[in-house]
Enzyme design. Structure first.
Site, PDB file in Angstrom:
ATOM      1  CG  HIS A 307      -2.012   1.011   1.206  1.00  0.00           C
ATOM      2  ND1 HIS A 307      -2.364   1.728   0.094  1.00  0.00           N
ATOM      3  CD2 HIS A 307      -2.827   1.480   2.215  1.00  0.00           C
ATOM      4  CE1 HIS A 307      -3.334   2.577   0.391  1.00  0.00           C
ATOM      5  NE2 HIS A 307      -3.629   2.452   1.677  1.00  0.00           N
ATOM      6  CG  HIS A 353      -4.735   1.715  -9.222  1.00  0.00           C
ATOM      7  ND1 HIS A 353      -6.066   1.495  -8.929  1.00  0.00           N
ATOM      8  CD2 HIS A 353      -4.257   2.528  -8.239  1.00  0.00           C
ATOM      9  CE1 HIS A 353      -6.378   2.148  -7.825  1.00  0.00           C
ATOM     10  NE2 HIS A 353      -5.314   2.777  -7.387  1.00  0.00           N
ATOM     11  CG  ASP A 408       2.607   4.992  -5.213  1.00  0.00           C
ATOM     12  OD1 ASP A 408       2.508   5.919  -4.387  1.00  0.00           O
ATOM     13  OD2 ASP A 408       1.892   3.979  -5.181  1.00  0.00           O
TER      14      ASP A 408
END
EC number: 2.3.3.16
Length: 471
Positions: A307, A353, A408
């Site tokens: 995460h 994702h 990210d």
């Protein structure tokens, strides 16, 4: 003045909506502008009875409606994609990405007040939007900014709780310890022990939530100073907003870094309710745990490698590319390195994702920031090459539903450019940001009287005995 501001903003939105042939945006925005003269608490107090009645009607009229079928694959696959939560503050569309109270990231950048013309949205504006569903005026955001600054007082025992840990402890461990120490001042816990009526429990929840949101940047900044600098506390600057002050307390006063922190906190604040940190916060709060305990649980989920640690791992991987291939890596060298990573059984961090099926709009807005402020940064140029190289390779593998970059893939490179290069700390930044979304939803959990979460579990024996093989 208020009507002039509304007319100007509406004119901008109408122009944008016309270009996109999407009139619903302007209609939605008009609806969101009601009661623009009220402060935050007054707006919530006005809205809550209406939303309580709305929920009752939904339960009465639609309570037996089915949302889909649950298969064994879903049960043993982490409940991925299963609709099972009410989460008001945001909704994630597989193609469009996140929408905060119906507004996309580009719309938020257009409509929410900024610290300067054409600047990034202020996190306080997004917090207002998450809580009320309304786009605030600049005056309302300035008022909320001041309120959060006034609430941002951290007792000495919080620093002492952090200091009891080794400096070598992970930044998330130290941050979580500080948040746990803040819980001593929970107004919800005190009100519950005094027998507060359920219908009023949202008010101490709101007090705790705003205090928590205000104080976590102070705690997070101290953790950074303790681990990586001289351990001194940099006091807040009363002339700065939430994101700007966070950057300042970390020790970064470059105006561009302040803008980056405003953008970072805004886009990382919420991502609907099913991700580990959001769901954990909601789950723990459903037991009537106060916002501090609930957010602490969320932080511990965020600390997991699958995460919140992902943004840390992206920058480390990118630096490993530079270490092996140099900053001026060619496309062929980059392809070879990506294949080397995949063939070793690892993933390329920052791509893919669980829900999205296109490039994450949070990645896109960070890329636009980089093109505007640091186009010649070598690591940014490497990230741009990865955007061209990685998706075709992942598509060729045939095992990835989404080969595109996520949030990210970019954030670490931006932070690194302005001097915040300690990748191990990045999840703390994520945690501070996520306080806005999680705490906003916790207030609505209590306002709507949402019940204790209690799903049913089964064993493998039960599945084998009761489920027929699929035809």
């Amino acid at each position: 003045m208020a009507s002039l501001r509304s007319a100007t903003a509406l004119s901008r939105l109408r122009s944008r909506a016309g270009q996109q042939s999407n009139l619903s945006n302007s209609v939605r925005w008009l609806q969101m502008q009601s009661s623009a003269d009220l402060d935050l608490h007054s707006q919530l107090k006005e809205m809550i009875p209406e939303q309580q009645e709305r929920l009752k009607k939904v339960k009465s009229d639609l309570g037996k409606a089915q949302l889909g079928n649950i298969t064994i694959d879903v049960v043993i696959g982490g409940m991925r994609g299963m609709t099972g939560l009410l989460w008001e503050t945001s909704l994630l569309d597989p193609d469009e990405g996140i929408r905060f109270r119906g507004l996309s990231i580009p719309e938020c950048q257009k409509l929410l007040p900024a610290a300067k013309p054409d600047g990034e949205p202020l996190p306080e504006g997004l917090l207002w939007l998450l809580l009320t569903g309304k786009v605030p005026s600049k005056e309302q955001v300035d008022g909320l900014s001041k309120e959060l600054r006034d609430r941002a007082t951290v007792p000495d025992y919080v620093y002492k709780a952090i200091d009891a840990l080794p400096v070598s402890a992970h930044p998330m461990t130290q941050f979580a310890s500080g948040v746990m120490a803040l819980q001593v001042q929970s107004e919800f816990q005190e009100a519950y022990e005094k027998g507060i009526h359920k219908s009023k429990s949202w008010e101490p929840t709101s007090e705790d939530s705003l205090n928590l949101i205000a104080r976590v940047p102070v705690v997070a900044a101290y953790v950074y100073q303790r681990i990586y600098k001289d351990g001194k506390i940099i006091p807040k600057d009363d002339s700065l907003d939430y994101g700007g002050n966070f950057s300042h307390m970390l020790g970064f006063d470059d105006p561009k870094m302040l803008e980056l922190m405003r953008l970072y906190v805004t886009i990382h604040s919420d991502h609907e309710g099913g991700n580990v940190s959001a769901h954990t916060g909601h789950l723990v709060a459903s037991a009537l745990s106060d916002p501090y305990l609930s957010f602490l649980a969320a932080l511990n989920g965020l600390a997991g490698p699958l995460h919140g640690l992902a943004n840390q791992e992206v920058l480390l991987w990118i630096k490993s590319v530079v270490d092996e291939c140099g900053e001026n890596v060619t496309t062929e060298q980059l392809k070879d390195y990506v294949w080397k990573t995949l063939n070793s059984g690892k993933v390329v961090p920052g791509f893919g994702h669980g829900v999205l099926r296109k490039t994450d709009p949070r990645y896109t807005c960070q890329r636009e920031f980089a093109l505007k402020h640091l186009p010649d940064d070598p690591l940014f140029q490497l990230v741009s090459k990865l955007y061209e190289v990685v998706p075709p390779i992942l598509t060729k593998l045939g095992k990835v539903k989404n080969p595109w970059p996520n949030v990210d893939a970019h954030s670490g490179v931006l932070l690194n450019h302005f001097g915040l290069a300690e990748a191990r700390y990045y999840t703390v930044l994520f945690g501070v940001s996520r306080s806005l979304g999680i705490c906003s939803q916790l207030i609505w959990d209590r306002a709507l009287g949402l019940p204790l979460e209690r799903p049913k579990s089964v064993t493998l024996d039960w599945i084998e005995k009761n489920c027929k093989k699929a035809a």
